[in-house]
Design an enzyme around this catalytic site. Structure first.
Site, PDB file in Angstrom:
ATOM      1  N   TYR A   7       0.124   4.226  13.330  1.00  0.00           N
ATOM      2  CA  TYR A   7      -1.300   4.530  13.214  1.00  0.00           C
ATOM      3  C   TYR A   7      -2.062   3.807  14.329  1.00  0.00           C
ATOM      4  CZ  TYR A   7       0.379   6.679   8.995  1.00  0.00           C
ATOM      5  OH  TYR A   7       1.090   7.489   8.141  1.00  0.00           O
ATOM      6  N   PRO A  10       0.828  -1.206   0.000  1.00  0.00           N
ATOM      7  CA  PRO A  10       0.000   0.000   0.000  1.00  0.00           C
ATOM      8  C   PRO A  10       0.865   1.261   0.000  1.00  0.00           C
ATOM      9  CG  PRO A  10      -0.055  -1.099   2.151  1.00  0.00           C
ATOM     10  CD  PRO A  10       0.667  -2.003   1.222  1.00  0.00           C
TER      11      PRO A  10
HETATM   12  C1  LIG Z   1       4.503   7.206  -1.498  1.00  0.00           C
HETATM   13  C2  LIG Z   1       4.431   6.195  -0.381  1.00  0.00           C
HETATM   14  C3  LIG Z   1       3.229   6.010   0.299  1.00  0.00           C
HETATM   15  C4  LIG Z   1       3.128   5.033   1.302  1.00  0.00           C
HETATM   16  N1  LIG Z   1       1.908   4.789   1.881  1.00  0.00           N
HETATM   17  C5  LIG Z   1       1.771   3.711   2.698  1.00  0.00           C
HETATM   18  C6  LIG Z   1       0.472   3.274   3.093  1.00  0.00           C
HETATM   19  O1  LIG Z   1      -0.551   3.791   2.653  1.00  0.00           O
HETATM   20  N2  LIG Z   1       0.403   2.232   3.956  1.00  0.00           N
HETATM   21  C7  LIG Z   1       1.516   1.580   4.406  1.00  0.00           C
HETATM   22  O2  LIG Z   1       1.406   0.643   5.187  1.00  0.00           O
HETATM   23  N3  LIG Z   1       2.754   1.945   3.977  1.00  0.00           N
HETATM   24  C8  LIG Z   1       2.890   2.956   3.116  1.00  0.00           C
HETATM   25  N4  LIG Z   1       4.126   3.252   2.605  1.00  0.00           N
HETATM   26  C9  LIG Z   1       5.263   2.348   2.872  1.00  0.00           C
HETATM   27  C10 LIG Z   1       5.394   1.330   1.739  1.00  0.00           C
HETATM   28  O3  LIG Z   1       4.278   0.457   1.703  1.00  0.00           O
HETATM   29  C11 LIG Z   1       6.672   0.478   1.868  1.00  0.00           C
HETATM   30  O4  LIG Z   1       6.616  -0.258   3.060  1.00  0.00           O
HETATM   31  C12 LIG Z   1       7.923   1.337   1.858  1.00  0.00           C
HETATM   32  O5  LIG Z   1       7.899   2.236   0.766  1.00  0.00           O
HETATM   33  C13 LIG Z   1       9.180   0.474   1.800  1.00  0.00           C
HETATM   34  O6  LIG Z   1       9.200  -0.331   0.659  1.00  0.00           O
HETATM   35  P1  LIG Z   1      10.043   0.098  -0.657  1.00  0.00           P
HETATM   36  O7  LIG Z   1      11.460   0.341  -0.233  1.00  0.00           O
HETATM   37  O8  LIG Z   1       9.914  -1.084  -1.587  1.00  0.00           O
HETATM   38  O9  LIG Z   1       9.413   1.326  -1.217  1.00  0.00           O
HETATM   39  C14 LIG Z   1       4.260   4.258   1.648  1.00  0.00           C
HETATM   40  C15 LIG Z   1       5.470   4.489   0.989  1.00  0.00           C
HETATM   41  C16 LIG Z   1       5.559   5.424  -0.026  1.00  0.00           C
HETATM   42  C17 LIG Z   1       6.866   5.594  -0.760  1.00  0.00           C
END
Ligand SMILES: Cc1cc2nc3c(=O)[nH]c(=O)nc-3n(C[C@H](O)[C@H](O)[C@H](O)COP(=O)(O)O)c2cc1C
Length: 369
Positions: free
Chosen positions: A186, A24
């Site tokens: 949260y 997400p």
């Molecule tokens: C733009 C953005 C929005 C995010 N929104 C959420 C969210 O709605 N819910 C959540 O649990 N994590 C959220 N995250 C965290 C991501 O789900 C993920 O855990 C984090 O980006 C690390 O993974 P990655 O290195 O592959 O991006 C968000 C991250 C980004 C970059």
């Protein structure tokens, strides 16, 4: 070549085509502020399914208006919101991927200005600008945000009911799986953490008390959705601070989640505590994977790993070495929405995953495969 990343995985009645899942990610793109998805969301989420993801999990979606991080978040507290999600689910399905949604209540981190287009991104939204009173386990503010009101028993019951009502709508909209957001500071995470939960009633105190709301939500949602539908929970397995929610507590909570019918836990970290001066989260490639591996080893729970797992071989390695059952790829998918297609071809998948309309663009890679 062995291809763990491309192997299907079955949770309850759902078989997902591969283990490349999009986590997400809030888009703060509901300009109308009514929680209703728009063409933007259709295009955005559809592109990941077309780009080879096994499952696409929609962003933190408020179960009540006051549970949104910002007014531009998606919501699922009314039927108009459900109807707007239906075409997104259908589009994801049309590309062969599974559709998930993260149901969320932002607690004391709600009512903030979105990350862009406002004077103070991330700051508490003033009442005059549409901000609202936030709620939490205890009246303790997060960092510079406004102090929340501690939920009373009736308020807690309403939170549980809201998660259930949104979950039922998610089922009606056609989602294949539901994820409950209990990470990143949260509401449900705030209850888990001794730093933010200083209640003296049955929802506070020892870990069993602090985990009570999460388990209540899990039980209620599990009982309201079809038996064959997977239920996931995302946790922050550590807060990276002394005295906070940590991996030992997370191990116990994940064990309980398994006993309460949760099918997979996504292992993230942080978000509920401001680190002391000079302390740092060890952010880097795969930095949260050891947390996932620990939970996988010490519980019966399938886990997904997430956090800077940006390349197909890195993701494949996590699975091949038994550290997780699924890998989630977030920002790398934002940069390259065809990440899954590239991964499939890099790992010498059969190319079936490439939509026929795109095959000419992947011809060289397909021949090599
Ligand atoms: C733009 C953005 C929005 C995010 N929104 C959420 C969210 O709605 N819910 C959540 O649990 N994590 C959220 N995250 C965290 C991501 O789900 C993920 O855990 C984090 O980006 C690390 O993974 P990655 O290195 O592959 O991006 C968000 C991250 C980004 C970059």
């Amino acid at each position: 070549m062995s291809q763990h990343l491309l192997a299907p995985i079955t949770l309850r009645d759902l078989t997902v085509r591969n283990r490349i899942w999009v986590p997400p990610m809030c888009q703060y793109s509901v300009a109308a502020g009514d929680g209703v998805a728009t063409d933007y969301h259709l295009m955005h989420y559809g592109s990941f399914a077309r780009g080879g993801a096994g499952a696409v999990i929609l962003e933190a979606t408020g179960v009540v208006p006051e549970g949104r991080i910002a007014p531009q978040d998606l919501g699922l507290w009314d039927d108009a919101q459900r109807e707007a999600l239906r075409p997104i689910v259908d589009l994801i399905h049309s590309f062969g991927a599974a559709a998930g949604i993260q149901l969320a209540h932002a607690g004391r981190k709600a009512s903030t200005e979105p990350e862009w287009g406002t004077p103070h991104p991330g700051a508490s939204l003033a009442g005059a600008d549409g901000g609202w009173e936030t709620v939490a386990p205890s009246a303790i503010a997060y960092d510079q945000l406004t102090e929340p009101t501690a939920l009373d028993e009736a308020g807690i019951d309403e939170v549980v009911e809201a998660f259930v009502a949104s979950a039922v709508r998610a089922v009606e909209a056609g989602f294949d799986l539901i994820e409950i957001h209990a990470a990143h500071g949260y509401l449900l995470h705030e209850f888990l953490s001794p730093l933010s939960n200083q209640r003296t009633d049955s929802y506070g105190g020892e870990l069993a008390g602090r985990a009570r709301l999460l388990l209540r939500v899990v039980d209620a949602v599990r009982g309201a959705v079809p038996v064959g539908m997977p239920l996931l929970v995302r946790i922050s397995a550590t807060e990276w601070v002394e005295g906070g929610f940590d991996l030992d507590q997370a191990t116990q909570v994940v064990t309980w989640l398994g006993e309460h019918g949760v099918d997979m836990v996504d292992v993230s970290s942080g978000g509920n505590a401001v680190l002391p001066e000079g302390a740092e989260i060890p952010v880097g490639p795969g930095y949260q994977t050891p947390l996932a591996a620990h939970l996988r080893e010490h519980t019966e729970m399938p886990v997904s790993a997430v956090g800077m797992l940006d390349t197909p071989f890195q993701a494949e390695h996590v699975l091949a070495t038994g550290q997780a059952d699924v890998v989630r790829v977030g920002r790398a998918f934002l940069r390259e929405p065809n990440w899954g297609l590239d991964a499939a071809l890099a790992l010498r998948g059969d190319g079936e995953i490439v939509p026929p309309q795109y095959r000419r663009a992947f011809r060289q890679a397909l021949r090599r495969g």
